[in-house]
Scaffold this active site. Structure first.
Site, mmCIF file in Angstrom:
data_model
loop_
_atom_site.group_PDB
_atom_site.id
_atom_site.type_symbol
_atom_site.label_atom_id
_atom_site.label_comp_id
_atom_site.label_asym_id
_atom_site.label_seq_id
_atom_site.Cartn_x
_atom_site.Cartn_y
_atom_site.Cartn_z
ATOM 1 N NE ARG A 274 -4.124 4.791 6.557
ATOM 2 C CZ ARG A 274 -3.242 4.727 5.569
ATOM 3 N NH1 ARG A 274 -1.974 4.571 5.817
ATOM 4 N NH2 ARG A 274 -3.643 4.823 4.311
ATOM 5 N NE ARG A 310 1.319 3.392 4.267
ATOM 6 C CZ ARG A 310 1.391 4.572 4.782
ATOM 7 N NH1 ARG A 310 2.315 4.840 5.695
ATOM 8 N NH2 ARG A 310 0.567 5.533 4.434
ATOM 9 C CB CYS A 340 20.118 -2.019 -6.381
ATOM 10 S SG CYS A 340 21.162 -3.243 -5.638
ATOM 11 C CD GLU A 341 14.221 0.755 -7.427
ATOM 12 O OE1 GLU A 341 13.736 1.907 -7.539
ATOM 13 O OE2 GLU A 341 13.690 -0.272 -7.852
HETATM 14 N N1 LLP Z 1 -12.797 0.368 1.917
HETATM 15 C C1 LLP Z 1 -12.365 0.504 0.654
HETATM 16 C C2 LLP Z 1 -13.330 0.341 -0.437
HETATM 17 C C3 LLP Z 1 -11.026 0.818 0.387
HETATM 18 O O1 LLP Z 1 -10.615 0.960 -0.858
HETATM 19 C C4 LLP Z 1 -10.111 0.969 1.473
HETATM 20 C C5 LLP Z 1 -8.703 1.277 1.238
HETATM 21 C C6 LLP Z 1 -10.608 0.788 2.778
HETATM 22 C C7 LLP Z 1 -11.955 0.504 2.970
HETATM 23 C C8 LLP Z 1 -9.739 0.914 4.001
HETATM 24 O O2 LLP Z 1 -9.260 2.192 4.181
HETATM 25 P P1 LLP Z 1 -8.439 2.570 5.521
HETATM 26 O O3 LLP Z 1 -9.391 2.506 6.688
HETATM 27 O O4 LLP Z 1 -7.335 1.590 5.670
HETATM 28 O O5 LLP Z 1 -7.948 3.942 5.256
HETATM 29 N N2 LLP Z 1 -1.765 1.532 0.486
HETATM 30 C C9 LLP Z 1 -2.169 2.847 0.919
HETATM 31 C C10 LLP Z 1 -3.632 2.922 1.272
HETATM 32 C C11 LLP Z 1 -4.559 2.396 0.202
HETATM 33 C C12 LLP Z 1 -6.012 2.440 0.589
HETATM 34 C C13 LLP Z 1 -6.829 1.562 -0.288
HETATM 35 N N3 LLP Z 1 -8.206 1.442 0.074
HETATM 36 C C14 LLP Z 1 -1.274 3.289 2.077
HETATM 37 O O6 LLP Z 1 -0.354 2.545 2.449
HETATM 38 O O7 LLP Z 1 -1.419 4.396 2.588
#
Ligand code: LLP
Length: 411
Positions: A274, A310, A340-341
């Site tokens: 992210r 999200r 449609c939700e």
């Molecule tokens: N490493 C592992 C093992 C992970 O499971 C994840 C994210 C990351 C790194 C990366 O994390 P970040 O730096 O992006 O926070 N779909 C959700 C977030 C799911 C996160 C899954 N794992 C959202 O849209 O907020």
């Protein structure tokens, strides 16, 4: 990289309304410079420390985005055979690829081994047995780290906490030493590291530090047993600024506190997703209709929860801005999509000018977990994606067609 010049919103040196006219809406738009800057802030924070910044490609797996990062020297954090495939195709050095995930199939394990990736982040005892078996069949050795669940509960949405007790992720803290001793006896396993990842969109450094200290205890114990840990993989999870009041720790804030916890000879891996791509990408949409329903005012746009899930899934906040300033009076309005939700919304009760039909709105900071989590729900073709580099724009994914919707169906 977003900036108003007079009345128009620009991304780098391109007017967003021009992108909408040229490529249609809705479309995802990314700033190359922002991606580079975000990566550099990790790289600079690493300084002379040996290690890798592995982009968590689950956040955005478009090959063009991946290529930018592989060319910058990044590694990749992957969660499936498909992600390993994409990363290899985008030019990542396999020796910079790490592979986590609670449900690796033996086909995926075989593919990863044949690709000679840096290491598996192993999440259960049974997975260890499976990896050992596949490695034996291939007459090779698998490099592994265990993903340790340090039982730390950061303050974030419950769906994206992974480091607290009773989640499916990693080896339970109390079993960590046993896991390493078991792995030591396996013929086809080569222990290289230890991994932890406590969650995502974390806005404080403290939970990382608590987790790291707990992991350090395990490392000490494991090393007393003659097992050397070279890599400490600290996962991803640093948050980004979605709402005006959000305070965001920098990679430097994080690393300067993490490094002193561990011995000097350790190599570090970080898995940011992210914080590399989140604020580099935005969803450009068009107002289709305005309507009043009961006491509420709505702007209906041409992007829905299938395009960016999200807000629906995590009640996530994304700032929404018209790409052209207007003198129109601001009113409290919901911004909703065509699905449609009732859960199909991009924003609720936002103060926005009641802009006319056909004008464009930007749903900001949607580069991470936006396009990557999109679907064809309501038979809506997947969106186009555009990369901006200075004054240039490049279509990096064409808009899908109706024909694509039925691509793999068999009559
Ligand atoms: N490493 C592992 C093992 C992970 O499971 C994840 C994210 C990351 C790194 C990366 O994390 P970040 O730096 O992006 O926070 N779909 C959700 C977030 C799911 C996160 C899954 N794992 C959202 O849209 O907020």
């Amino acid at each position: 990289m977003l900036e108003f010049r007079k009345d128009d919103l620009y991304i780098e040196n391109v007017k967003l309304s021009n992108i909408a006219k040229e490529y249609g809406t809705s479309t995802y738009v990314y700033s190359k410079q922002q991606i580079v800057n975000n990566y550099e802030s990790y790289k600079n924070a690493m300084g002379a420390k040996e290690g890798l910044i592995c982009f968590a490609c689950k956040t955005n797996s478009n090959g063009n985005i991946l290529k930018i990062l592989s060319e910058l020297g990044a590694g990749a954090d992957t969660t499936s055979g498909g992600e390993i495939y994409r990363c290899l195709k985008a030019g990542f050095d396999p020796l910079k690829i790490v592979y986590a995930g609670v449900g690796k199939t033996s086909e995926e394990i075989e593919y990863a081994l044949k690709s000679s990736i840096l290491m598996f982040n192993v999440e259960s005892f049974e997975e260890l047995v499976a990896i050992d078996k596949v490695a034996g069949k291939l007459k090779t050795k698998a490099n592994i780290a265990f993903r340790i669940n340090p039982y730390v509960n950061p303050d974030t949405h419950s769906y994206i906490v992974t480091g607290k007790k009773d989640t499916k992720f990693g080896i339970p803290y109390e079993d960590a030493i046993k896991a390493y001793l078991t792995a030591k006896k396996k013929k086809n396993i080569n222990i290289v590291g230890m991994h932890f990842h406590i969650g995502s969109q974390i806005l404080e450094v403290e939970p990382f530090i608590v987790a790291a200290k707990k992991v350090k205890k395990i490392i000490d114990e494991v090393e007393k047993n003659g097992i050397h840990i070279s890599y400490i993989d600290c996962g991803g999870g640093l948050g980004i600024k979605y709402e005006p009041g959000d305070k965001v720790p920098s990679p430097k804030n994080l690393m300067s506190k993490l490094f002193p916890i561990f011995d000097k000879d350790k190599k570090f891996i970080f898995e940011p997703g992210r914080s590399i791509i989140g604020n580099a990408g935005h969803l450009l949409t068009k107002v289709l209709y305005r309507k009043i329903s009961g006491r509420k005012s709505f702007l209906i746009i041409d992007a829905g929860m299938n395009d960016l899930i999200r807000p629906t899934l995590y009640s996530a906040y994304h700032e929404i801005v018209p790409v052209k300033k207007t003198g129109a009076k601001k009113v409290k309005t919901d911004v909703a999509g065509p699905i449609c939700e009732s859960g199909d919304f991009m924003g609720k009760e936002r103060m926005l000018p009641l802009i006319e039909q056909g004008r464009y709105l930007l749903v900001t900071c949607a580069g991470a977990y936006g396009a990557a989590m999109s679907s064809q729900y309501n038979s809506r073709p997947l969106l186009s994606e555009v990369l901006v580099d200075g004054k240039q724009t490049k279509l990096i994914r064409k808009r899908a067609s109706y024909k694509d919707l039925t691509l793999n169906e068999i009559e």
